[in-house]
Design an enzyme around this catalytic site. Sequence first.
Site, PDB file in Angstrom:
ATOM      1  N   GLU A 184     -20.754 -29.500-113.808  1.00 44.54           N
ATOM      2  CA  GLU A 184     -19.941 -28.294-113.984  1.00 44.54           C
ATOM      3  C   GLU A 184     -20.208 -27.669-115.359  1.00 44.54           C
ATOM      4  O   GLU A 184     -20.241 -28.363-116.375  1.00 44.54           O
ATOM      5  CB  GLU A 184     -18.482 -28.716-113.843  1.00 44.54           C
ATOM      6  CG  GLU A 184     -17.444 -27.654-113.999  1.00 44.54           C
ATOM      7  CD  GLU A 184     -16.032 -28.219-113.842  1.00 44.54           C
ATOM      8  OE1 GLU A 184     -15.105 -27.420-113.678  1.00 44.54           O
ATOM      9  OE2 GLU A 184     -15.871 -29.467-113.897  1.00 44.54           O
ATOM     10  N   LYS A 222     -15.270 -21.954-108.367  1.00 42.12           N
ATOM     11  CA  LYS A 222     -14.330 -23.068-108.217  1.00 42.12           C
ATOM     12  C   LYS A 222     -13.025 -22.552-107.627  1.00 42.12           C
ATOM     13  O   LYS A 222     -12.541 -21.474-107.974  1.00 42.12           O
ATOM     14  CB  LYS A 222     -14.086 -23.694-109.593  1.00 42.12           C
ATOM     15  CG  LYS A 222     -13.274 -24.977-109.594  1.00 42.12           C
ATOM     16  CD  LYS A 222     -13.283 -25.604-110.993  1.00 42.12           C
ATOM     17  CE  LYS A 222     -12.555 -26.931-111.041  1.00 42.12           C
ATOM     18  NZ  LYS A 222     -12.663 -27.557-112.382  1.00 42.12           N
ATOM     19  N   CYS A 277     -15.607 -30.142-109.142  1.00 42.62           N
ATOM     20  CA  CYS A 277     -14.700 -31.072-109.820  1.00 42.62           C
ATOM     21  C   CYS A 277     -13.319 -31.167-109.175  1.00 42.62           C
ATOM     22  O   CYS A 277     -13.156 -31.837-108.160  1.00 42.62           O
ATOM     23  CB  CYS A 277     -14.593 -30.699-111.290  1.00 42.62           C
ATOM     24  SG  CYS A 277     -13.985 -32.083-112.312  1.00 42.62           S
ATOM     25  N   SER A 289     -15.608 -34.533-115.336  1.00 44.02           N
ATOM     26  CA  SER A 289     -14.425 -35.387-115.293  1.00 44.02           C
ATOM     27  C   SER A 289     -14.489 -36.354-116.471  1.00 44.02           C
ATOM     28  O   SER A 289     -15.383 -37.187-116.548  1.00 44.02           O
ATOM     29  CB  SER A 289     -14.394 -36.155-113.965  1.00 44.02           C
ATOM     30  OG  SER A 289     -13.295 -37.026-113.912  1.00 44.02           O
ATOM     31  N   GLY A 299     -17.024 -75.898 -72.879  1.00 41.69           N
ATOM     32  CA  GLY A 299     -18.212 -76.734 -72.802  1.00 41.69           C
ATOM     33  C   GLY A 299     -18.796 -76.872 -74.192  1.00 41.69           C
ATOM     34  O   GLY A 299     -19.165 -75.867 -74.821  1.00 41.69           O
ATOM     35  N   SER A 357     -21.626 -78.181 -76.653  1.00 38.86           N
ATOM     36  CA  SER A 357     -23.026 -78.621 -76.629  1.00 38.86           C
ATOM     37  C   SER A 357     -23.500 -79.201 -77.953  1.00 38.86           C
ATOM     38  O   SER A 357     -24.543 -79.843 -78.014  1.00 38.86           O
ATOM     39  CB  SER A 357     -23.927 -77.433 -76.271  1.00 38.86           C
ATOM     40  OG  SER A 357     -23.920 -76.468 -77.322  1.00 38.86           O
ATOM     41  N   GLY A 413     -24.084 -77.033 -80.323  1.00 35.28           N
ATOM     42  CA  GLY A 413     -24.751 -75.864 -80.868  1.00 35.28           C
ATOM     43  C   GLY A 413     -23.767 -74.939 -81.559  1.00 35.28           C
ATOM     44  O   GLY A 413     -22.545 -75.150 -81.544  1.00 35.28           O
ATOM     45  N   ASN A 472     -32.039 -72.717 -65.096  1.00 30.44           N
ATOM     46  CA  ASN A 472     -30.781 -72.086 -64.708  1.00 30.44           C
ATOM     47  C   ASN A 472     -29.903 -72.988 -63.845  1.00 30.44           C
ATOM     48  O   ASN A 472     -28.674 -72.855 -63.840  1.00 30.44           O
ATOM     49  CB  ASN A 472     -31.055 -70.767 -63.988  1.00 30.44           C
ATOM     50  CG  ASN A 472     -31.488 -69.665 -64.937  1.00 30.44           C
ATOM     51  OD1 ASN A 472     -31.419 -69.835 -66.149  1.00 30.44           O
ATOM     52  ND2 ASN A 472     -31.938 -68.549 -64.398  1.00 30.44           N
ATOM     53  N   GLU A 512     -26.959 -62.749 -77.822  1.00 28.25           N
ATOM     54  CA  GLU A 512     -27.424 -63.237 -76.526  1.00 28.25           C
ATOM     55  C   GLU A 512     -27.152 -62.221 -75.425  1.00 28.25           C
ATOM     56  O   GLU A 512     -27.971 -62.026 -74.524  1.00 28.25           O
ATOM     57  CB  GLU A 512     -26.742 -64.566 -76.210  1.00 28.25           C
ATOM     58  CG  GLU A 512     -27.160 -65.704 -77.128  1.00 28.25           C
ATOM     59  CD  GLU A 512     -26.454 -67.006 -76.832  1.00 28.25           C
ATOM     60  OE1 GLU A 512     -26.921 -68.050 -77.308  1.00 28.25           O
ATOM     61  OE2 GLU A 512     -25.432 -66.982 -76.118  1.00 28.25           O
ATOM     62  N   TRP A 519     -29.880 -63.172 -72.877  1.00 27.77           N
ATOM     63  CA  TRP A 519     -30.251 -64.575 -73.005  1.00 27.77           C
ATOM     64  C   TRP A 519     -29.085 -65.448 -72.541  1.00 27.77           C
ATOM     65  O   TRP A 519     -28.448 -66.173 -73.283  1.00 27.77           O
ATOM     66  CB  TRP A 519     -30.651 -64.893 -74.441  1.00 27.77           C
ATOM     67  CG  TRP A 519     -31.329 -66.212 -74.614  1.00 27.77           C
ATOM     68  CD1 TRP A 519     -30.830 -67.321 -75.237  1.00 27.77           C
ATOM     69  CD2 TRP A 519     -32.642 -66.572 -74.175  1.00 27.77           C
ATOM     70  NE1 TRP A 519     -31.735 -68.344 -75.203  1.00 27.77           N
ATOM     71  CE2 TRP A 519     -32.872 -67.919 -74.553  1.00 27.77           C
ATOM     72  CE3 TRP A 519     -33.650 -65.901 -73.479  1.00 27.77           C
ATOM     73  CZ2 TRP A 519     -34.047 -68.589 -74.276  1.00 27.77           C
ATOM     74  CZ3 TRP A 519     -34.837 -66.568 -73.204  1.00 27.77           C
ATOM     75  CH2 TRP A 519     -35.023 -67.896 -73.596  1.00 27.77           C
ATOM     76  N   LYS A 534     -26.182 -57.937 -66.563  1.00 28.34           N
ATOM     77  CA  LYS A 534     -25.354 -59.064 -66.995  1.00 28.34           C
ATOM     78  C   LYS A 534     -24.166 -58.589 -67.821  1.00 28.34           C
ATOM     79  O   LYS A 534     -23.074 -59.149 -67.743  1.00 28.34           O
ATOM     80  CB  LYS A 534     -26.190 -60.053 -67.802  1.00 28.34           C
ATOM     81  CG  LYS A 534     -27.296 -60.738 -67.007  1.00 28.34           C
ATOM     82  CD  LYS A 534     -28.102 -61.683 -67.872  1.00 28.34           C
ATOM     83  CE  LYS A 534     -29.241 -62.320 -67.083  1.00 28.34           C
ATOM     84  NZ  LYS A 534     -30.079 -63.209 -67.921  1.00 28.34           N
TER      85      LYS A 534
END
Length: 636
Positions: A46, A115, A170, A197, A350, A352, A354, A436, A465, A470, A597
């Site tokens: 400014e 302004k 500003c 400012s 379940g 696993s 993992g 599968n 996934e 997946w 899916k």
Amino acid sequence: MRQGFIKTAAATPMITVADCKANGEEIIRLIREMEKEHAKIMAFPELCITGYTCHDLFLQRTLLKSAWDTLLEIGDKTRDVDALIFVGLPVSYKGKLYNAAAVLNWGRILGIVPKTHLPNYSEFYEQRYFASGAGCLEFMDLEGERIPFGTELVFACDDIPELTVAAEICEDLWVPQPPSVSHAQAGAHIIVNLSASNEMVGKDAYRRSLVTGQSARLVCGYIYANAGEGESTQDLVFGGQNMIAENGVVLAEGQRFKNGIIYGEIDVQRLEDERRRLSTFPAADTESHLTVPFDLQIGETPLTRVFPQYPFVPATKEERDQRCEEILNIQAMGLKKRMEHIQCEKAMVGLSGGLDSTLALLVIARTFDFMGVPREQIHCVTMPCFGTTDRTYQNACKLSQCLGSTLSEVNIREAVSVHFQDIGHDADVHDVTYENSQARERTQILMDMSNQEGSILVGTGDLSELALGWATYNGDHMSMYGVNGSVPKTLVRHLVRYYAETCGEENLKDVLLDILDTPVSPELLPPENGVIAQKTEDLVGPYELHDFFLYYMLRAGFEPRKIYRIACRTFEGIYYKETILKWLKTFYQRFFSQQFKRSCLPDGPKVGSVAVSPRGDLRMPSDASARIWLEQLETL
């Protein structure tokens, strides 16, 4: 400027108060410096031609004439500069004085923006000198050329439709209804703020919040150029603090109390796409503003901006911990509501050994704590088969024990072998049927045992996934409630690690850390010498790449070529370009072919800005073609 990236800059010149000629030379010097860096939008503070702190000198005709002459000199000396330049100065017009921004392109003055809001409190007394430009739209005559003078101006690039720029000055940002609101509603994708400012303790944080908040609210790029060293310190100190933000994110911020230039590439295509995606963002009201055309040469924008390798994961530990706690609570509260609705106080999972089933069990444990139900009513089932390794089996057992849940083992080798005989499948053929059959057998057991006990079967599959498909259709793909369905794989790791670091139990921590150290695998093929033989990322590609692709495709709407470009920059030195291209093609092929899916997913809570629920974020036909996306990648 290819793919929407526009290099922008905010510069703070070293001011000599009231010496317009010296300031003009400094501004031209900085313009030349920004030109070397290929900046296409350049913003200055400014009243930088005179200095903001001239006070009653603004009433002197000599200063005002010198300021205007200096503006003309800047224009004359930048006739060869390929940029849109915003410079602040006092402008005398029709007997009034305005605090204004002059906008230049190829040396021409395209417009003057006065302004709107003039502060007249505390250290500010602008109304002593200046008039407000609120609602003004007139035309100044400059050597026979009509120059628009007004607040309602949008500067639009002829050859880049998304490159539309407007200015405020500003204090305009600090008021309840900033001019930038109407500018954005009129179609401006970038707002430039010419500011002076001054510094006070804590003011920098508030300024930053204003800039980032406004850029997020308006879905725009915001360039904030602030006055700095050189302004009079008679009563105030100016520290610079230039900022460039895009939709709530700071792309660049200058060092305070040090004059200089900051650069940032604003993605105007993404801003346009995000506004189009948001149904509540109004259509551009182009009649409310005057559109002023400008011209830029179309060329390559060398990227300097950083794209995080893990867009779903906060960069700092403090933010990560906060995010992880929040996500775990969202997941647990989602499951809690479902269990209370069906009047169920038992859950099955379940297990696993993992990552995904581990996270699901941690969420279930938190849910039961919220409900005040003993963890013994969590039933974990481990179902070893042909590909199960001792490491994952032992980790599953230890995890269940550490969390105080009930554990059962159902070995499915015999059942799957009988199934192979029933359907006439050779058990030595390790194909998709071989894999599968195991996944579907496990799901059948879990569903039936849940019915036996009157419990809810909690699904474990994650967002990554689901994006890649997946999962075995009607196998691990199915459950009664999926708590991980909107958590990407790169974030799953951090959630489990966060739990390990904050649980306060050494045994639990140790098993969680070992699970984190285990390769990701469905364990559907026999191990080799007792070690996991089937590693998911060897088959479908690294999850860190796929999560990167997923974020910028679904959340940002980027085209394949654009994703490839930023991925090559982001993962330079980690993956070869050919590797990135290979897995990007895989990503698109799988994402489109596996939508069927996702079209029948179980319920589950959304935790972030990217999700693939067919009832919420992703309404996608299961038979859509990926051809036009893949064609973009064929010539790379």
